[in-house]
Design a protein around this motif. Structure first.
Motif, PDB file in Angstrom:
ATOM      1  N   GLU A 134      32.948   8.087   7.935  1.00 60.71           N
ATOM      2  CA  GLU A 134      32.068   8.856   7.064  1.00 60.71           C
ATOM      3  C   GLU A 134      32.702   8.998   5.679  1.00 60.71           C
ATOM      4  OE1 GLU A 134      29.592  13.052   7.103  1.00 60.71           O
ATOM      5  OE2 GLU A 134      30.733  12.463   8.870  1.00 60.71           O
ATOM      6  N   GLN A 135      34.021   9.088   5.641  1.00 59.20           N
ATOM      7  CA  GLN A 135      34.726   9.193   4.371  1.00 59.20           C
ATOM      8  C   GLN A 135      34.499   7.936   3.509  1.00 59.20           C
ATOM      9  OE1 GLN A 135      38.997   9.544   4.596  1.00 59.20           O
ATOM     10  NE2 GLN A 135      39.160  10.196   2.471  1.00 59.20           N
ATOM     11  N   LEU A 157      32.770   8.007  -0.176  1.00 56.84           N
ATOM     12  CA  LEU A 157      33.429   7.464  -1.367  1.00 56.84           C
ATOM     13  C   LEU A 157      32.541   6.428  -2.056  1.00 56.84           C
ATOM     14  CD1 LEU A 157      37.110   7.051  -0.104  1.00 56.84           C
ATOM     15  CD2 LEU A 157      36.290   8.631  -1.872  1.00 56.84           C
ATOM     16  N   LEU A 158      31.914   5.582  -1.268  1.00 57.50           N
ATOM     17  CA  LEU A 158      31.041   4.564  -1.838  1.00 57.50           C
ATOM     18  C   LEU A 158      29.810   5.198  -2.480  1.00 57.50           C
ATOM     19  CD1 LEU A 158      30.599   1.611  -2.374  1.00 57.50           C
ATOM     20  CD2 LEU A 158      29.646   1.378  -0.075  1.00 57.50           C
ATOM     21  N   LYS A 159      29.246   6.212  -1.832  1.00 51.01           N
ATOM     22  CA  LYS A 159      28.102   6.915  -2.426  1.00 51.01           C
ATOM     23  C   LYS A 159      28.520   7.538  -3.754  1.00 51.01           C
ATOM     24  CE  LYS A 159      24.659  10.512  -1.882  1.00 51.01           C
ATOM     25  NZ  LYS A 159      24.063  11.549  -1.039  1.00 51.01           N
ATOM     26  N   GLN A 160      29.695   8.162  -3.787  1.00 53.36           N
ATOM     27  CA  GLN A 160      30.148   8.797  -5.021  1.00 53.36           C
ATOM     28  C   GLN A 160      30.319   7.769  -6.143  1.00 53.36           C
ATOM     29  OE1 GLN A 160      30.360  12.223  -5.502  1.00 53.36           O
ATOM     30  NE2 GLN A 160      30.328  11.431  -7.602  1.00 53.36           N
ATOM     31  N   LEU A 205      26.628  -0.991   5.137  1.00 57.18           N
ATOM     32  CA  LEU A 205      27.739  -0.255   5.735  1.00 57.18           C
ATOM     33  C   LEU A 205      27.214   0.950   6.511  1.00 57.18           C
ATOM     34  CD1 LEU A 205      30.800  -0.834   5.586  1.00 57.18           C
ATOM     35  CD2 LEU A 205      30.954   0.944   3.841  1.00 57.18           C
ATOM     36  N   ASN A 206      26.208   1.629   5.972  1.00 65.39           N
ATOM     37  CA  ASN A 206      25.598   2.776   6.637  1.00 65.39           C
ATOM     38  C   ASN A 206      24.941   2.351   7.948  1.00 65.39           C
ATOM     39  OD1 ASN A 206      23.037   5.208   5.632  1.00 65.39           O
ATOM     40  ND2 ASN A 206      24.628   5.387   7.145  1.00 65.39           N
ATOM     41  N   LEU A 207      24.268   1.205   7.937  1.00 64.16           N
ATOM     42  CA  LEU A 207      23.646   0.676   9.153  1.00 64.16           C
ATOM     43  C   LEU A 207      24.707   0.385  10.209  1.00 64.16           C
ATOM     44  CD1 LEU A 207      21.157  -0.406  10.668  1.00 64.16           C
ATOM     45  CD2 LEU A 207      21.547  -2.601   9.540  1.00 64.16           C
ATOM     46  N   GLU A 208      25.795  -0.264   9.812  1.00 63.60           N
ATOM     47  CA  GLU A 208      26.880  -0.553  10.748  1.00 63.60           C
ATOM     48  C   GLU A 208      27.493   0.743  11.298  1.00 63.60           C
ATOM     49  OE1 GLU A 208      29.788  -3.411   9.409  1.00 63.60           O
ATOM     50  OE2 GLU A 208      28.253  -4.530   8.328  1.00 63.60           O
TER      51      GLU A 208
END
Length: 127
Positions: free
Chosen positions: A29-30, A34-37, A92-95
């Motif tokens: 989740e981290q 980080l990628l969303k940020q 990445l979210n799907l995985e």
């Protein structure tokens, strides 16, 4: 400095897209946060001039399908770069959803009805 950070995240993402049998570490989740940020920071580095310059993009992947939310962005962003960043995040979210057997409410998130420019930033007024 931003380009070095982008290259680092891109290298991290490329490693994460290897075949499942090659994957050694689960997605965390981290990593997603980080990628969303990074995506939000990229969007925030551009300003809108008026509400007609504001757009939205579907972001994230619910376990039962559809976006988690919509991000707003001004038309001054490099759309190809933003779409590539969001696509990488969504993959990445799907995985992550598959790895964690994630569940959600399965409610369909509709695109925002009204997006406006407020102090140089695009915001969702109502949904």
């Amino acid at each position: 400095m931003k380009s070095i950070l982008k290259l680092f995240v891109l290298a991290l993402l490329l490693q994460s897209f290897q075949c499942d049998e090659d994957r050694q570490d689960p997605i965390t989740e981290q990593q997603l946060n980080l990628l969303k940020q990074e995506i939000v920071d990229y969007i925030d580095s551009f300003e809108c001039e008026n509400s007609e310059n504001c757009n939205t993009i579907a972001f994230g992947v619910k376990p039962c399908g559809g976006p988690i939310e919509y991000l707003t962005f001004p038309s001054s962003v490099d759309l190809n770069e933003l779409e590539a960043m969001v696509e990488s995040y969504n993959q990445l979210n799907l995985e992550y959803n598959i790895q964690t057997n994630a569940v959600s409410d399965c409610a369909f998130v509709l695109p925002p009805q009204t997006v406006e420019c407020d102090n140089g930033s695009c915001i969702i007024v109502d949904n």
